[in-house]
Write an enzyme that holds these catalytic residues in place. Structure first.
Site, PDB file in Angstrom:
ATOM      1  CB  SER A 198      45.042  26.202  25.199  1.00  0.00           C
ATOM      2  OG  SER A 198      43.987  25.317  24.954  1.00  0.00           O
ATOM      3  CE1 TYR A 213      44.056  25.897  20.345  1.00  0.00           C
ATOM      4  CE2 TYR A 213      42.785  27.855  20.920  1.00  0.00           C
ATOM      5  CZ  TYR A 213      43.467  26.713  21.292  1.00  0.00           C
ATOM      6  OH  TYR A 213      43.548  26.393  22.608  1.00  0.00           O
ATOM      7  CE  LYS A 255      45.975  22.690  24.257  1.00  0.00           C
ATOM      8  NZ  LYS A 255      45.059  23.028  23.149  1.00  0.00           N
ATOM      9  CE1 TYR A 266      45.579  18.815  26.633  1.00  0.00           C
ATOM     10  CE2 TYR A 266      43.248  18.390  26.946  1.00  0.00           C
ATOM     11  CZ  TYR A 266      44.256  19.087  26.321  1.00  0.00           C
ATOM     12  OH  TYR A 266      43.965  20.046  25.404  1.00  0.00           O
ATOM     13  CB  VAL A 307      38.733  28.347  26.035  1.00  0.00           C
ATOM     14  CG1 VAL A 307      38.915  27.936  24.593  1.00  0.00           C
ATOM     15  CG2 VAL A 307      38.961  27.199  26.990  1.00  0.00           C
TER      16      VAL A 307
END
Lengths: 304, 304, 304, 304
Positions: D61, D240, D64, D188, D258
């Site tokens: 992530s 998050y 991102k 993705y 992760v």
């Protein structure tokens, strides 16, 4: 019929998985889970019972059927401006739905809805008058003036009723409660603390068996249409988030209370009350449900 | 009886508030909202109809009753490991509940639940075989081999089925879907695109009227207990988030579809199909519901 | 610096889109939306102001920063057993999150969290004592003994505080509130009704500029680590569901109130107070935010 | 500085509570949790590292941040029509918020938001071109052409990406996704499978340290304002539902993956990358967070 209820009572006496007694107030927590009672009242006045069917217990949420009936008599369909008629898909004391739907409870049998119904009954009355009106109404439909309130239970409820206070204040913030919250909860907690035996409870449901008429006492309580609609609400919403399960297994309109009682209506046939204090995870009487399932298997009384 | 259905059809023809036709695919959006049909099938084989009762329409979600029945026949109560039996309290295509309950849909009549049911039916079969099995089953219960699928509707559904794809992938992420999503949705969208007339639809429900037996054709479809349980699920969950309203107003087990059809069961008495394409806000046929309400007023067929 | 604040005040005077004044109590609804004030307090004691910077206004939720600081001083990190440290993703008065997370509010700046913080401050005290302690603390950090409470605002708040009562009872039902709800809300509503001018408010934030030390008054209020952590909470949660937007546009820790005030901290550089009564849809001062955005553009004080 | 990173690495080696390695794909599940690396890149080009800082790991992530930066370059603030800027208050893969907010993800760092960002990047390109553009951009900002994708990880991700497919289809049903879902998830999942060492990752963040300019390579990547805004989003939403906790403990904009990596930015001072595969319950690197907390204690780099 007497044989059937005896068989069911004997069978229930042998059950070992009896669920958990409600423990949020000492008066309910102390009740012996090994008790069981069943009463079947027929329109002709006959009553068939087994177990401790004369012993009063706390009817708790079953009282919501009576207060809804009373409120419908007082303000008619206006009650539906303040409370909906759909299953909630949430636990009985959930507040999530209230926030999503602007303070209008999903139905009159979840706590929020029942509190709004009591608020409607109180219109123009002092709390004591409202409470007297409710208890008088229950005595009237059961045709039994000995029915009363367990004051110790009521006071215990009141002392721990924070979740209900939260629901009531929440609705009041949306303008859906008129009265002072303390007074309102006083009436609500006393209503929930009405004590009835299975025999009394079974008789109180007779008006829902015969299209609004208690044929045994000769009293017309509500119109035929209203009786059917109350039955529909009981079937759809009478067992909280376990209503689908109850409809599936038993197939009768019914209303449960955390005291372990269930009132079930077989339209045109009988009003049935069962009591066993142990509850399943959702808060409905474990053996009560099982007993009704057995009864319907024997009698074919399912509405389906 | 013929007089009653004629009266209802005439009365519906005069209604001006007919709701909104479903508009998510061109095939449904183009349908004339001024149409109405009603058919009542009795166990003895008699059928009373009015309006365009031979005209096929897209049964859409009504098909979920048939696929559930089929799945119960194939894997029995194991289906309840994959789908619940409670009203959802949410719109038909909601995914919120799935997240809160780990990919287990609330009941077999919301979209997620119906998709899981189709997945169960597909076990060990190719998509075409599964679809053939479903359509054969519908022909069998309706005792009419002319029933088929509207392929144009099916392809339109498939092209816009992203919300259902989302539900299916979500369940698959929890291990509650076995098959490839594209194949699964192919079967699901074709099932929803079955076209039936009111007469065919009314006859297809006869097994739910008479304890699992289609007395007219002589076929036993399911056991008495299973028939009653399917009826209970229809009453509790058959009209999505308007199920309480339907139970309150009509008082019969029923299942609606966005094509404007409703199948309603009066246990022991009749199977009724109505069709009118205009929908209320929740997605149930506006005139169809009204027609059933009138019918129950005339016949007293409410289960309550 | 004086030129910058003058420019900003002049520019704000020309803005026509000023948002909506809070209207839930008459005292706030009656305030003239055309007012604007800004004050910048530097660690060296200098204060630069423009607009009506000596005029007191209701600081409302900005007081939550002060009560959190006080509670941390009294019970330290134990406060985090009763309230979380995450943005809520919900409006300031939402109860949904409380139900999902067992009565533990997401952070100390949503209403539920701030009520739990006040409950912690009250431990072992009468309501009047607790209130006196809070107001004394605010006077101490602002080094200004003239700061007081607007009693009319407090009484109006109390009369309409049903939503907060709902939150408090809800938490109490989970054991996360110790005190009587009426007393607790009495303290809470009075705390929210503290009236301060922009100059007073800017000075009250100086301890958060200089690692816990008010260099101007010479008072050490909290440790350096605690000051930084309070700043982090202000940035993450200080503007309710608009905290991300404030961080994006302004880039400073800040706390808003529905009275139209915002306290913002530029660590190591300045404490800034702005006031303009018109609010955006989320409940944050519209011109206040815009003024801070301009200030950061001129000074480069963004923490990013 | 070298001493500090050595101390931290030594201290981390002694930690026994290392969290749980992500186990949803075999490639991540097999990674030795005893590894740790840290790299600090300064604007002047110096890099201080300890542990296995040249070993590539799956950045997941963290990618991102790069795709958001790229999308902002391509379509500017139009991206905010498709994705919000607020913390979500929900887990990274939650779909509840999407239903409540009509298919608009809360921010670009939860999965749904990042998928919408990739969809924006793909506009007018084939999947392979888009992927090439992303990887080229990462090589450019890190000034290192050896950075690539771990194809095995990408294929494993793709095979288990049902939850992401659900999010993508859900958004597409609201018109917030343009491209074919399979192609979109292909890009993705490959983006998430970019492999970088801590040294490469630390260098890739340098443009966020110095107002959009990588001073070491001399490349201007974004404007000063945009760099600050990306930092604000990282602080608010980068961890998050643990973003508040990270801000509280570390006080720096950061983005976790992760795979166990975290990229943190100390504006004006340094870009820091840490890696340790064990995750806390929310999915952020346990030792990575602890190492950053220690680093900030030593350096005083908190933005607060």
């Amino acid at each position: 019929m007497q044989e059937i209820v005896n068989d069911i009572a004997n069978s229930m006496a042998r059950e070992t998985e009896r669920g958990q007694v409600a423990d949020y107030i000492p008066e309910l927590a102390a009740i012996d889970p090994n008790q069981f009672a069943i009463s079947i009242a027929l329109p002709n006045g006959e009553v068939y019972s087994a177990g401790c069917a004369q012993k009063p217990f706390s009817i708790q949420s079953i009282s919501k059927v009576f207060s809804l009936t009373l409120a419908l008599g007082k303000i008619g369909d206006n009650i539906w401006n303040r409370v909906g008629r759909e299953p909630s898909g949430d636990p009985f004391n959930s507040i999530v739905q209230l926030e999503h739907e602007h303070g209008i409870p999903r139905n009159p049998f979840i706590n929020a809805g029942a509190i709004a119904v009591v608020d409607a009954i109180m219109m123009g009355h002092q709390p004591k008058e409202s409470l007297a009106e409710i208890i008088q109404f229950v005595r009237y439909i059961a045709d039994d003036n000995s029915i009363g309130i367990d004051e110790k239970v009521a006071l215990s409820e009141l002392a721990t009723t924070h979740r209900n206070a939260s629901l009531a204040h929440f609705m009041k913030s949306f303008g859906n409660i008129e009265h002072d919250i303390d007074k309102l909860l006083g009436v609500y907690c006393h209503q929930c603390s009405i004590a009835m035996s299975c025999e009394q409870l079974a008789k109180s449901g007779l008006f829902l068996v015969s299209d609004g008429m208690n044929e045994s006492s000769g009293y017309r309580v509500v119109s035929a249409q209203r009786a059917r609609r109350i039955n529909s609400l009981m079937l759809m919403c009478g067992h909280y988030d376990g209503s689908g399960e109850f409809a599936y297994r038993v197939g009768l309109p019914g209303k449960s209370g955390v005291g372990g009682g269930i009132l079930a209506i077989a339209p045109g046939k009988a009003s049935i009350a069962v009591w066993s204090p142990g509850l399943d995870k959702i808060g409905n009487s474990k053996l009560g449900t099982l007993a009704l399932e057995r009864l319907v298997e024997h009698t074919g009384w399912s509405v389906f």
